[in-house]
Design a protein around this motif. Structure first.
Motif, mmCIF file in Angstrom:
data_model
loop_
_atom_site.group_PDB
_atom_site.id
_atom_site.type_symbol
_atom_site.label_atom_id
_atom_site.label_comp_id
_atom_site.label_asym_id
_atom_site.label_seq_id
_atom_site.Cartn_x
_atom_site.Cartn_y
_atom_site.Cartn_z
ATOM 1 N N SER A 15 -3.533 5.520 4.394
ATOM 2 C CA SER A 15 -3.685 4.645 5.564
ATOM 3 C C SER A 15 -5.148 4.239 5.728
ATOM 4 O O SER A 15 -5.458 3.080 6.044
ATOM 5 C CB SER A 15 -3.192 5.352 6.831
ATOM 6 O OG SER A 15 -1.817 5.664 6.748
ATOM 7 N N LEU A 16 -6.041 5.191 5.513
ATOM 8 C CA LEU A 16 -7.472 4.904 5.575
ATOM 9 C C LEU A 16 -7.857 3.895 4.500
ATOM 10 O O LEU A 16 -8.582 2.923 4.760
ATOM 11 C CB LEU A 16 -8.259 6.200 5.404
ATOM 12 C CG LEU A 16 -9.782 6.128 5.463
ATOM 13 C CD1 LEU A 16 -10.244 5.570 6.801
ATOM 14 C CD2 LEU A 16 -10.368 7.516 5.248
ATOM 15 N N GLN A 17 -7.330 4.090 3.296
ATOM 16 C CA GLN A 17 -7.619 3.141 2.217
ATOM 17 C C GLN A 17 -7.030 1.767 2.523
ATOM 18 O O GLN A 17 -7.637 0.739 2.200
ATOM 19 C CB GLN A 17 -7.074 3.669 0.895
ATOM 20 C CG GLN A 17 -7.851 4.862 0.346
ATOM 21 C CD GLN A 17 -7.284 5.341 -0.971
ATOM 22 O OE1 GLN A 17 -6.272 6.046 -1.000
ATOM 23 N NE2 GLN A 17 -7.915 4.955 -2.065
ATOM 24 N N ARG A 60 0.592 17.936 0.960
ATOM 25 C CA ARG A 60 0.222 16.793 0.125
ATOM 26 C C ARG A 60 0.755 15.495 0.709
ATOM 27 O O ARG A 60 0.064 14.477 0.728
ATOM 28 C CB ARG A 60 0.744 16.970 -1.301
ATOM 29 C CG ARG A 60 0.146 18.130 -2.061
ATOM 30 C CD ARG A 60 0.277 17.954 -3.560
ATOM 31 N NE ARG A 60 1.624 17.692 -4.014
ATOM 32 C CZ ARG A 60 2.537 18.617 -4.302
ATOM 33 N NH1 ARG A 60 2.227 19.911 -4.158
ATOM 34 N NH2 ARG A 60 3.735 18.290 -4.744
ATOM 35 N N ARG A 61 1.982 15.530 1.182
ATOM 36 C CA ARG A 61 2.580 14.331 1.759
ATOM 37 C C ARG A 61 1.775 13.874 2.988
ATOM 38 O O ARG A 61 1.490 12.685 3.148
ATOM 39 C CB ARG A 61 4.031 14.602 2.151
ATOM 40 C CG ARG A 61 4.834 13.364 2.546
ATOM 41 C CD ARG A 61 6.216 13.773 3.042
ATOM 42 N NE ARG A 61 6.917 14.567 2.064
ATOM 43 C CZ ARG A 61 7.714 14.061 1.111
ATOM 44 N NH1 ARG A 61 7.871 12.755 1.030
ATOM 45 N NH2 ARG A 61 8.331 14.854 0.258
ATOM 46 N N GLU A 62 1.424 14.810 3.846
ATOM 47 C CA GLU A 62 0.641 14.483 5.036
ATOM 48 C C GLU A 62 -0.725 13.930 4.654
ATOM 49 O O GLU A 62 -1.182 12.919 5.197
ATOM 50 C CB GLU A 62 0.481 15.728 5.911
ATOM 51 C CG GLU A 62 -0.323 15.495 7.176
ATOM 52 C CD GLU A 62 -0.505 16.754 8.005
ATOM 53 O OE1 GLU A 62 -1.377 16.745 8.894
ATOM 54 O OE2 GLU A 62 0.212 17.748 7.763
ATOM 55 N N PRO A 65 8.642 7.930 -9.175
ATOM 56 C CA PRO A 65 9.460 8.449 -8.063
ATOM 57 C C PRO A 65 8.697 9.290 -7.048
ATOM 58 O O PRO A 65 9.227 9.577 -5.980
ATOM 59 C CB PRO A 65 10.525 9.281 -8.785
ATOM 60 C CG PRO A 65 9.933 9.616 -10.117
ATOM 61 C CD PRO A 65 9.077 8.445 -10.486
ATOM 62 N N ARG A 66 7.453 9.665 -7.352
ATOM 63 C CA ARG A 66 6.665 10.434 -6.394
ATOM 64 C C ARG A 66 5.744 9.541 -5.567
ATOM 65 O O ARG A 66 4.936 10.018 -4.790
ATOM 66 C CB ARG A 66 5.837 11.497 -7.124
ATOM 67 C CG ARG A 66 6.681 12.434 -7.970
ATOM 68 C CD ARG A 66 7.592 13.280 -7.110
ATOM 69 N NE ARG A 66 6.841 14.350 -6.468
ATOM 70 C CZ ARG A 66 7.345 15.154 -5.533
ATOM 71 N NH1 ARG A 66 8.579 14.972 -5.098
ATOM 72 N NH2 ARG A 66 6.606 16.111 -5.009
ATOM 73 N N HIS A 67 5.904 8.238 -5.722
ATOM 74 C CA HIS A 67 5.144 7.286 -4.918
ATOM 75 C C HIS A 67 5.997 6.818 -3.753
ATOM 76 O O HIS A 67 7.219 6.669 -3.876
ATOM 77 C CB HIS A 67 4.721 6.074 -5.756
ATOM 78 C CG HIS A 67 3.753 6.409 -6.845
ATOM 79 N ND1 HIS A 67 3.192 5.448 -7.654
ATOM 80 C CD2 HIS A 67 3.245 7.607 -7.265
ATOM 81 C CE1 HIS A 67 2.383 6.026 -8.529
ATOM 82 N NE2 HIS A 67 2.397 7.328 -8.306
ATOM 83 N N ARG A 68 5.360 6.580 -2.628
ATOM 84 C CA ARG A 68 6.039 6.135 -1.420
ATOM 85 C C ARG A 68 5.276 4.956 -0.808
ATOM 86 O O ARG A 68 4.058 4.867 -0.930
ATOM 87 C CB ARG A 68 6.111 7.267 -0.371
ATOM 88 C CG ARG A 68 6.856 8.499 -0.830
ATOM 89 C CD ARG A 68 8.356 8.262 -0.910
ATOM 90 N NE ARG A 68 9.081 9.491 -1.188
ATOM 91 C CZ ARG A 68 9.301 9.978 -2.423
ATOM 92 N NH1 ARG A 68 8.836 9.319 -3.468
ATOM 93 N NH2 ARG A 68 9.963 11.102 -2.598
ATOM 94 N N ILE A 86 0.864 -1.180 0.000
ATOM 95 C CA ILE A 86 0.000 0.000 0.000
ATOM 96 C C ILE A 86 0.895 1.222 0.000
ATOM 97 O O ILE A 86 1.576 1.529 0.980
ATOM 98 C CB ILE A 86 -0.961 0.027 1.209
ATOM 99 C CG1 ILE A 86 -1.930 -1.154 1.157
ATOM 100 C CG2 ILE A 86 -1.767 1.327 1.229
ATOM 101 C CD1 ILE A 86 -1.467 -2.376 1.900
ATOM 102 N N GLY A 87 0.948 1.877 -1.138
ATOM 103 C CA GLY A 87 1.754 3.083 -1.271
ATOM 104 C C GLY A 87 0.864 4.300 -1.425
ATOM 105 O O GLY A 87 -0.366 4.212 -1.360
ATOM 106 N N TYR A 88 1.500 5.443 -1.646
ATOM 107 C CA TYR A 88 0.730 6.668 -1.858
ATOM 108 C C TYR A 88 1.477 7.583 -2.809
ATOM 109 O O TYR A 88 2.706 7.539 -2.913
ATOM 110 C CB TYR A 88 0.430 7.386 -0.544
ATOM 111 C CG TYR A 88 1.637 7.760 0.290
ATOM 112 C CD1 TYR A 88 2.243 9.009 0.162
ATOM 113 C CD2 TYR A 88 2.168 6.868 1.224
ATOM 114 C CE1 TYR A 88 3.347 9.355 0.941
ATOM 115 C CE2 TYR A 88 3.260 7.206 2.001
ATOM 116 C CZ TYR A 88 3.849 8.448 1.857
ATOM 117 O OH TYR A 88 4.941 8.782 2.620
ATOM 118 N N ASP A 89 0.714 8.392 -3.514
ATOM 119 C CA ASP A 89 1.238 9.310 -4.513
ATOM 120 C C ASP A 89 1.279 10.712 -3.925
ATOM 121 O O ASP A 89 0.234 11.285 -3.599
ATOM 122 C CB ASP A 89 0.353 9.262 -5.752
ATOM 123 C CG ASP A 89 0.875 10.123 -6.901
ATOM 124 O OD1 ASP A 89 1.919 10.777 -6.736
ATOM 125 O OD2 ASP A 89 0.210 10.135 -7.950
#
Length: 202
Positions: free
Chosen positions: A131-133, A122-124, A168-171, A92-95
């Motif tokens: 996390s909710l998803q 945006r990061r926050e 590269p903008r995904h974490r 589970i990552g995020y953009d």
């Protein structure tokens, strides 16, 4: 017309499957998870409430032996075998640049402009809402008859390099193995607090 389900309580059986009897599994039965089941999970995850419908989660479903081996190499020793043995482990990552998708995800207003030029915000927001998803992913997997083994205990930067090198903008946020849990892999449930222990009504 929108269907209304207000006031409908799930059956005890459904509540047990999703909550009361569900466990975090460390081992898995030799039974595959299909691509159709993963699509079914996503079709529930995408219904999770996110701020301005930002939908920041970016999920990689490590299902092939190659992908599971690569992911296991990024995990702490105690999690390596769990990842290799699980039919699927979701990353589970995020953009961080989720706002680029807002013109079609939230067309009611210019929501993209709310986040432009403010990467920290945006990061926050991306971390909180992914996390909710991710929590919805666990509930969704249980709802379609599967078990979960969410975990930390990995090198996030290593996972980013291994699976998000082209984005590269995904974490990476956290991992969650999915399959049919082996009852022999769990121990007695740890204590769960009553309402008054950690709650107050103001």
């Amino acid at each position: 017309m929108t269907k209304q389900f207000h006031g409908h309580v799930l059956s005890d059986h459904a509540l047990d499957q999703i909550f009361n009897e569900a466990r975090t599994y460390n081992g898995w039965l030799d039974k595959p998870v299909t691509d159709e089941q993963l699509h079914a999970i996503w079709n529930l995850v995408k219904m999770a409430p996110t701020s301005a419908n930002m939908q920041p989660a970016r999920i990689v479903w490590a299902k092939s032996d190659e992908a599971k081996t690569k992911l296991a190499e990024c995990a702490m020793e105690g999690n390596k075998d769990k990842i290799r043995a699980a039919p699927v482990t979701a990353i589970i990552g995020y953009d961080i640049d989720f706002h680029e998708e807002l013109p079609w995800l939230f067309p009611h207003t210019d929501a993209k402009s709310w986040f432009e030029g403010d990467e920290e915000s945006r990061r926050e927001g991306a971390f909180r809402n992914s996390s909710l998803q991710g929590a919805y992913l666990i509930l969704a997997a249980r709802a379609v008859g599967l078990d979960c083994g969410p975990m930390s205990g990995f090198d996030a930067e290593a996972v980013n390099k291994a699976f998000f090198a082209d984005e590269p903008r995904h974490r990476t946020n956290f991992l969650c193995s999915i399959g049919y849990g082996d009852p022999e892999s769990i121990f007695e449930r740890s204590p769960r607090p009553d309402f008054d222990r950690f709650n107050r009504i103001a």
